[in-house]
Motif scaffolding. Structure first.
Motif, short mmCIF file in Angstrom:
data_model
loop_
_atom_site.label_atom_id
_atom_site.label_comp_id
_atom_site.label_asym_id
_atom_site.label_seq_id
_atom_site.Cartn_x
_atom_site.Cartn_y
_atom_site.Cartn_z
N THR A 1 29.79 -54.73 105.05
CA THR A 1 30.38 -53.62 104.32
C THR A 1 30.59 -54.03 102.87
OG1 THR A 1 32.13 -51.95 104.39
CG2 THR A 1 32.78 -54.22 104.86
N SER A 2 30.99 -53.11 102.04
CA SER A 2 31.14 -53.40 100.61
C SER A 2 32.55 -53.04 100.17
CB SER A 2 30.11 -52.60 99.81
OG SER A 2 30.24 -52.88 98.45
N VAL A 3 33.42 -54.05 100.14
CA VAL A 3 34.79 -53.89 99.69
C VAL A 3 34.95 -54.75 98.44
CG1 VAL A 3 37.23 -54.25 100.28
CG2 VAL A 3 35.62 -53.50 102.05
N PRO A 4 35.51 -54.19 97.37
CA PRO A 4 35.62 -54.98 96.14
C PRO A 4 36.56 -56.18 96.29
CG PRO A 4 36.78 -52.88 95.92
CD PRO A 4 36.03 -52.84 97.22
N ALA A 5 36.15 -57.30 95.73
CA ALA A 5 37.03 -58.47 95.65
C ALA A 5 38.12 -58.15 94.64
CB ALA A 5 36.22 -59.69 95.22
N THR B 1 21.60 -54.58 100.23
CA THR B 1 22.99 -55.00 100.20
C THR B 1 23.23 -55.80 98.91
OG1 THR B 1 22.48 -57.02 101.44
CG2 THR B 1 23.11 -55.07 102.72
N LEU B 2 24.48 -56.17 98.66
CA LEU B 2 24.80 -56.91 97.44
C LEU B 2 24.04 -58.22 97.33
CD1 LEU B 2 28.66 -56.30 97.25
CD2 LEU B 2 26.85 -55.22 95.89
N ASP B 3 23.69 -58.82 98.48
CA ASP B 3 22.94 -60.08 98.43
C ASP B 3 21.43 -59.86 98.46
OD1 ASP B 3 22.69 -59.28 101.05
OD2 ASP B 3 23.55 -61.10 101.92
N GLY B 4 20.99 -58.60 98.31
CA GLY B 4 19.57 -58.31 98.18
C GLY B 4 18.82 -58.06 99.47
N VAL B 5 19.50 -58.13 100.60
CA VAL B 5 18.83 -57.93 101.89
C VAL B 5 18.66 -56.43 102.15
CG1 VAL B 5 19.06 -58.27 104.39
CG2 VAL B 5 19.79 -60.07 102.82
N LEU B 6 17.47 -56.03 102.62
CA LEU B 6 17.24 -54.63 102.96
C LEU B 6 18.06 -54.25 104.18
CD1 LEU B 6 13.41 -54.38 102.37
CD2 LEU B 6 15.17 -53.03 101.21
N ARG B 7 18.65 -53.06 104.13
CA ARG B 7 19.46 -52.60 105.26
C ARG B 7 18.90 -51.31 105.82
NH1 ARG B 7 25.36 -49.80 104.19
NH2 ARG B 7 24.58 -47.70 104.52
N ASP B 8 19.06 -51.14 107.12
CA ASP B 8 18.80 -49.86 107.77
C ASP B 8 20.10 -49.08 107.77
OD1 ASP B 8 16.27 -50.83 108.28
OD2 ASP B 8 16.63 -51.24 110.40
N THR B 9 20.03 -47.80 107.43
CA THR B 9 21.22 -46.94 107.34
C THR B 9 21.19 -45.92 108.46
OG1 THR B 9 21.34 -47.21 104.94
CG2 THR B 9 22.46 -45.29 105.89
#
Length: 197
Positions: free
Chosen positions: A42-46, A164-172
């Motif tokens: 998931t993407s939660v801000p630090a 994703t933030l680290d560049g990995v392709l994701r399935d949505t």
């Protein structure tokens, strides 16, 4: 006034308030509750990125594509996270509910179904949406199960949809609730919340 103007939504367990930079410190505390930014799916801000994330969401609000909220727990008044209407289509009208996260200590408190009830009720009964969409990472099983528990139906999977933030392709995974399904979904959410009283 545009129907997608900022609004406060008041529920049983939470209040959804229009996001502002004044919420920064409370959101930093909420994100630290469980170190949510470390979750890979998931993407939660630090904490150090919270101001930038608030600015990003408010800029999208200014463009008319997002309506961001903070989630405040009514029991003690603390902020526990963020949620949004996003990918707003004002013509249909249609929205996606997403970019949602809650402090770890709020999980299981009734805050998530309460906020979803507020957002869905406003979308269907005030904004007149014929459908409301949800999207999540294929590998985020917790989120997929929570969306299905709402009563949303899976529309399909967008493969290699985004990075994703680290560049990995994701399935949505894409889910939706249609206008004619809303009464049953509303009854289910209200029943779940009533059991907590």
């Amino acid at each position: 006034m545009t129907p997608f103007a900022p609004v406060t939504l008041d529920g049983r367990f939470v209040t959804l308030e229009p996001l502002s930079q004044e919420h920064h410190d409370g959101l930093v505390d909420a994100a630290k509750d469980g170190e949510l930014w470390k979750l890979w799916y998931t993407s939660v801000p630090a904490p150090e990125g919270m101001a930038t994330e608030i600015d990003r969401r408010l800029a999208l609000q200014d463009k008319g594509t997002m309506l961001p909220f903070v989630t405040r727990l009514k029991a003690d008044g603390r902020l526990i996270g963020m949620t949004t209407y996003m990918n707003i289509d004002p013509v249909t009208p249609r929205v996606e509910i997403g970019s949602t996260w809650n402090a770890a200590s709020a999980h299981g408190s009734g805050s998530n179904p309460d906020s979803k009830l507020l957002l869905l009720r406003h979308a269907f009964e005030t904004l007149g949406c014929p459908a409301v969409e949800f999207r999540t990472h294929w590998l985020n099983h917790q989120s997929r199960e929570a969306i299905a528990r709402l009563g949303a139906k899976q529309d399909g999977v967008l493969r290699n949809h985004s990075r994703t933030l680290d560049g990995v392709l994701r399935d949505t995974v894409v889910f939706s609730i249609l206008e004619h399904e809303w009464p049953a979904v509303r009854n289910g959410l209200e029943f779940r919340l009533a059991k907590r009283f």
